[in-house]
Scaffold this active site. Structure first.
Site, PDB file in Angstrom:
ATOM      1  N   ARG A  50      -6.622  -0.384   8.993  1.00  0.00           N
ATOM      2  CA  ARG A  50      -7.426  -0.136   7.798  1.00  0.00           C
ATOM      3  C   ARG A  50      -7.085   1.240   7.238  1.00  0.00           C
ATOM      4  O   ARG A  50      -7.723   2.235   7.605  1.00  0.00           O
ATOM      5  CB  ARG A  50      -8.911  -0.224   8.134  1.00  0.00           C
ATOM      6  CG  ARG A  50      -9.353  -1.596   8.616  1.00  0.00           C
ATOM      7  CD  ARG A  50     -10.827  -1.569   8.986  1.00  0.00           C
ATOM      8  NE  ARG A  50     -11.294  -2.873   9.451  1.00  0.00           N
ATOM      9  CZ  ARG A  50     -12.542  -3.117   9.847  1.00  0.00           C
ATOM     10  NH1 ARG A  50     -13.429  -2.127   9.863  1.00  0.00           N
ATOM     11  NH2 ARG A  50     -12.901  -4.331  10.246  1.00  0.00           N
ATOM     12  N   ASP A  52      -7.047   4.346   4.711  1.00  0.00           N
ATOM     13  CA  ASP A  52      -8.104   4.908   3.876  1.00  0.00           C
ATOM     14  C   ASP A  52      -7.700   4.943   2.404  1.00  0.00           C
ATOM     15  O   ASP A  52      -6.533   4.714   2.050  1.00  0.00           O
ATOM     16  CB  ASP A  52      -8.438   6.330   4.326  1.00  0.00           C
ATOM     17  CG  ASP A  52      -9.139   6.379   5.671  1.00  0.00           C
ATOM     18  OD1 ASP A  52      -9.742   5.357   6.054  1.00  0.00           O
ATOM     19  OD2 ASP A  52      -9.075   7.429   6.327  1.00  0.00           O
ATOM     20  N   ARG A 202      -4.773  12.827   9.718  1.00  0.00           N
ATOM     21  CA  ARG A 202      -5.041  13.853   8.707  1.00  0.00           C
ATOM     22  C   ARG A 202      -5.671  15.105   9.326  1.00  0.00           C
ATOM     23  O   ARG A 202      -5.420  16.228   8.872  1.00  0.00           O
ATOM     24  CB  ARG A 202      -5.917  13.270   7.606  1.00  0.00           C
ATOM     25  CG  ARG A 202      -5.180  12.238   6.754  1.00  0.00           C
ATOM     26  CD  ARG A 202      -6.131  11.461   5.860  1.00  0.00           C
ATOM     27  NE  ARG A 202      -6.877  12.342   4.978  1.00  0.00           N
ATOM     28  CZ  ARG A 202      -7.943  11.945   4.275  1.00  0.00           C
ATOM     29  NH1 ARG A 202      -8.382  10.701   4.376  1.00  0.00           N
ATOM     30  NH2 ARG A 202      -8.571  12.805   3.496  1.00  0.00           N
TER      31      ARG A 202
END
Length: 254
Positions: A50, A52, A202
């Site tokens: 999934r 972002d 990230r």
């Protein structure tokens, strides 16, 4: 019902992420809308990960069950015809067994993050890389990255909204590559693991940018990891430079 694996590319900028969401555009929703145009009743498209909002893919993998046999090349062409003008493309399709699951059969995910150090704004790579003004030291970033390899509790580097049952993950590779870039330098981070936590990549890249800029010593990365505390993480970098490059399986379905 025949099952097919799809390899998918997309530009994540127009989307709120991979997952279908009420009232917001998702890559999964775009694909399912295209499927509904070629298969009465439609079909669920289940992805390997999934991504972002704003995150891109060159090697996302998904699977779906259709009510009839399709030649893989014709299936790609039919889906791509109905995906326009969304920036999504099915680049490969293959018939697979019912035992194949895009998410649960995967044994690794590979991500790349692009970070550009230069004063001028990005134009050609706008939305495809993160630009910073400061000069960066790739050697220092490599030293900091070395602390993150292997199996660790990555609580520090995951989002407070992460739904994973455990923060334990094994980071198999974290390479820091420096390449030439017009009027600056580009740093590419290549990460490989069986799975990642929400915002883990990230958080790692944002922390290593602080090391490269000289704001953090490389050993501070180890201290942040050991803290197991989200507040010890460096800034979480924007999604612009992040791309899901590949998903690995025991046998390549394509």
């Amino acid at each position: 019902m025949p099952r097919y694996a799809l390899r998918i590319e997309y530009d994540g900028r127009p989307f709120a992420g991979w997952q279908r969401q009420a009232g917001q555009p998702g890559v999964q929703g775009a694909l399912e809308a295209a499927v509904a145009r070629i298969a009465p009743g439609g079909a669920a498209v289940l992805g390997a990960g999934r991504t972002d909002a704003g995150v891109h893919a060159e090697g996302q993998v998904a699977h779906l069950d259709l009510d009839r046999d399709w030649d893989p090349l014709r299936l790609c062409a039919a889906l791509n015809a109905h995906l326009r003008p969304d920036p999504v493309a099915v680049v490969a399709a293959a018939r697979v067994t019912d035992a194949f699951h895009a998410r649960f059969s995967a044994v690794e995910r590979v991500y790349r993050y692009r970070l550009v150090s230069r004063r001028a704004p990005l134009v050609a790579d706008r939305g495809r890389a993160w630009r910073v003004n400061s000069a960066l030291d790739p050697g220092a970033m490599r030293a900091g990255a070395a602390h993150l390899l292997g199996r660790h509790d990555f609580t520090t580097f995951r989002s407070s909204m992460c739904q994973a049952s455990s923060p334990l993950r094994t980071l198999d590779a974290l390479e820091v590559e420096e390449v030439a870039y017009p009027a600056g330098r580009e740093i590419r981070f290549h990460l490989r693991a069986r799975s990642f936590l929400h915002n883990q990549v990230r958080g790692i890249v944002g922390t290593l940018e602080r090391v490269g800029a000289g704001a953090w010593a490389p050993d501070r990365v180890a201290e942040a990891l050991a803290a197991r505390d989200r507040s010890a993480c460096g800034p979480v970098c924007p999604p612009d430079g992040l791309t899901l490059m590949a998903v690995g399986y025991p046998a390549d379905p394509f």
